[in-house]
Motif scaffolding. Sequence first.
Motif, PDB file in Angstrom:
ATOM      1  N   PHE A 252       0.868  -1.186   0.000  1.00  0.00           N
ATOM      2  CA  PHE A 252       0.000   0.000   0.000  1.00  0.00           C
ATOM      3  C   PHE A 252       0.893   1.221   0.000  1.00  0.00           C
ATOM      4  N   VAL A 253       0.620   2.156  -0.922  1.00  0.00           N
ATOM      5  CA  VAL A 253       1.464   3.344  -1.035  1.00  0.00           C
ATOM      6  C   VAL A 253       0.608   4.596  -0.951  1.00  0.00           C
ATOM      7  N   GLU A 254       1.092   5.619  -0.227  1.00  0.00           N
ATOM      8  CA  GLU A 254       0.484   6.947  -0.293  1.00  0.00           C
ATOM      9  C   GLU A 254       1.592   7.963  -0.506  1.00  0.00           C
ATOM     10  N   VAL A 255       1.373   8.869  -1.457  1.00  0.00           N
ATOM     11  CA  VAL A 255       2.370   9.912  -1.711  1.00  0.00           C
ATOM     12  C   VAL A 255       1.655  11.245  -1.916  1.00  0.00           C
ATOM     13  N   SER A 256       2.300  12.298  -1.436  1.00  0.00           N
ATOM     14  CA  SER A 256       1.681  13.607  -1.593  1.00  0.00           C
ATOM     15  C   SER A 256       2.691  14.733  -1.524  1.00  0.00           C
ATOM     16  N   TRP A 257       2.399  15.799  -2.270  1.00  0.00           N
ATOM     17  CA  TRP A 257       3.144  17.048  -2.129  1.00  0.00           C
ATOM     18  C   TRP A 257       2.376  17.997  -1.214  1.00  0.00           C
ATOM     19  N   ALA A 258       1.075  17.750  -1.069  1.00  0.00           N
ATOM     20  CA  ALA A 258       0.245  18.687  -0.307  1.00  0.00           C
ATOM     21  C   ALA A 258      -0.970  17.943   0.225  1.00  0.00           C
ATOM     22  N   ALA A 259      -1.077  17.853   1.549  1.00  0.00           N
ATOM     23  CA  ALA A 259      -2.231  17.183   2.168  1.00  0.00           C
ATOM     24  C   ALA A 259      -2.440  17.790   3.552  1.00  0.00           C
ATOM     25  N   ASN A 260      -3.673  17.809   3.999  1.00  0.00           N
ATOM     26  CA  ASN A 260      -3.950  18.383   5.317  1.00  0.00           C
ATOM     27  C   ASN A 260      -3.671  17.357   6.410  1.00  0.00           C
ATOM     28  N   ILE A 261      -2.392  17.142   6.644  1.00  0.00           N
ATOM     29  CA  ILE A 261      -1.929  16.239   7.702  1.00  0.00           C
ATOM     30  C   ILE A 261      -1.075  17.079   8.666  1.00  0.00           C
ATOM     31  N   SER A 262      -0.793  16.536   9.840  1.00  0.00           N
ATOM     32  CA  SER A 262      -0.121  17.362  10.858  1.00  0.00           C
ATOM     33  C   SER A 262       1.324  17.704  10.498  1.00  0.00           C
ATOM     34  N   GLY A 263       1.982  16.821   9.742  1.00  0.00           N
ATOM     35  CA  GLY A 263       3.372  17.086   9.362  1.00  0.00           C
ATOM     36  C   GLY A 263       3.816  16.085   8.321  1.00  0.00           C
ATOM     37  N   ASP A 264       5.043  16.248   7.818  1.00  0.00           N
ATOM     38  CA  ASP A 264       5.549  15.356   6.768  1.00  0.00           C
ATOM     39  C   ASP A 264       5.822  13.961   7.327  1.00  0.00           C
ATOM     40  N   ARG A 265       5.608  12.952   6.488  1.00  0.00           N
ATOM     41  CA  ARG A 265       5.868  11.571   6.923  1.00  0.00           C
ATOM     42  C   ARG A 265       6.572  10.811   5.800  1.00  0.00           C
ATOM     43  N   PHE A 266       7.663  10.148   6.129  1.00  0.00           N
ATOM     44  CA  PHE A 266       8.352   9.269   5.177  1.00  0.00           C
ATOM     45  C   PHE A 266       8.510   7.956   5.926  1.00  0.00           C
ATOM     46  N   TYR A 267       7.788   6.920   5.534  1.00  0.00           N
ATOM     47  CA  TYR A 267       7.803   5.704   6.348  1.00  0.00           C
ATOM     48  C   TYR A 267       7.698   4.438   5.491  1.00  0.00           C
ATOM     49  N   ILE A 268       8.272   3.364   6.027  1.00  0.00           N
ATOM     50  CA  ILE A 268       8.137   2.038   5.414  1.00  0.00           C
ATOM     51  C   ILE A 268       7.821   1.068   6.541  1.00  0.00           C
ATOM     52  N   ASN A 269       6.643   0.470   6.510  1.00  0.00           N
ATOM     53  CA  ASN A 269       6.290  -0.593   7.464  1.00  0.00           C
ATOM     54  C   ASN A 269       6.290  -1.905   6.693  1.00  0.00           C
ATOM     55  N   LEU A 270       7.057  -2.876   7.187  1.00  0.00           N
ATOM     56  CA  LEU A 270       7.123  -4.176   6.509  1.00  0.00           C
ATOM     57  C   LEU A 270       6.616  -5.268   7.444  1.00  0.00           C
ATOM     58  N   CYS A 271       5.813  -6.165   6.916  1.00  0.00           N
ATOM     59  CA  CYS A 271       5.365  -7.300   7.721  1.00  0.00           C
ATOM     60  C   CYS A 271       5.990  -8.576   7.176  1.00  0.00           C
TER      61      CYS A 271
END
Length: 272
Positions: A252-271
């Motif tokens: 599952f991927v989400e990418v954005s240059w502009a979104a109403n979120i609290s701050g920037d997030r760069f993350y990878i969760n692996l199961c």
Amino acid sequence: MFMGVKVGIIGSGLIAQMAHIPGYLEADADIVAVCDIVEERAEEVAKKFNIPNVYTDYKELLSDPEIQAVSICTPNYLHAQMTIDALESSKHVLCEKPMAMNIDEAQRMLQTSRKTGKILMMGFNNRFRGDAQKLKQFIDSGKLGEIYYARVGYMRRRGTPRGWFTVKRESGGGPVIDIGVHIIDLTRYLMGNPKPVSVFATTYKKFPEYHIDGRQTWDSSDVRDGLRDGKLNDVEDLATAMIKFENGATMFVEVSWAANISGDRFYINLCG
Ligand SMILES: NC(=O)c1ccc[n+]([C@@H]2O[C@H](COP(=O)([O-])OP(=O)(O)OC[C@H]3O[C@@H](n4cnc5c(N)ncnc54)[C@H](O)[C@@H]3O)[C@@H](O)[C@H]2O)c1
């Protein structure tokens, strides 16, 4: 590793000055030429980094037999043709991401690399981060087992670049092709490069104009130098996707240059 290799730089904007040229110098490569259609920029960069030859036409740079490898640091729509021309001129190529504007261009680049026997490498620098290398070692040692699910994101609250980045005919698209390629590449690398078999995806364009307030994170060199206003924006600003791989794993991927979120997030969760 690069000691004494004779290198040419095509496109002398921000990434060339911030990453490629300093990187080659640190590795003791010999940067013999720089090219830019903006002559003053190429001249300035040549002076700053002590590069002897300046070109405004990349084909002239490619005709220098002394040059063994080139970095391609131009806007995305130029990557494919410049890479193919460089490979056919017997140069190894380090091409900035994204590889190309579409799959057809990317395949032609790959075919030319195979045909000429010259190395083609993409600027996926995140693979070489210390944390990525550590995680890769950990995964390759088998401690996570089989990785069957990844949930990843490169989300900026207010980080739309300006200039050619938001002009589709020059960039090919918005955050997917600009920063999404980084997170997707890094995750596939960590997962052992599984082959994608299907993709379900959605794009949104809800923030076309906010960036003119000056809250962007990256300007093309033309905007910085006042050569264009950087206001045209005809690309998406957010995208989501689910990618299914041949081995049954999903991402599952989400990418954005502009979104109403609290701050920037760069993350990878692996199961695993
Ligand atoms: N790996 C990363 O994390 C990363 C970060 C930023 C940018 N990039 C990539 O690097 C590339 C360049 O980005 P940038 O931020 O340096 O852009 P930029 O606009 O600052 O620089 C591009 C340069 O290419 C020059 N150019 C345009 N057409 C040319 C031509 N025909 N011949 C020669 N030069 C030409 C421009 O005049 C400009 O100086 C893009 O593909 C971008 O996606 C990668």
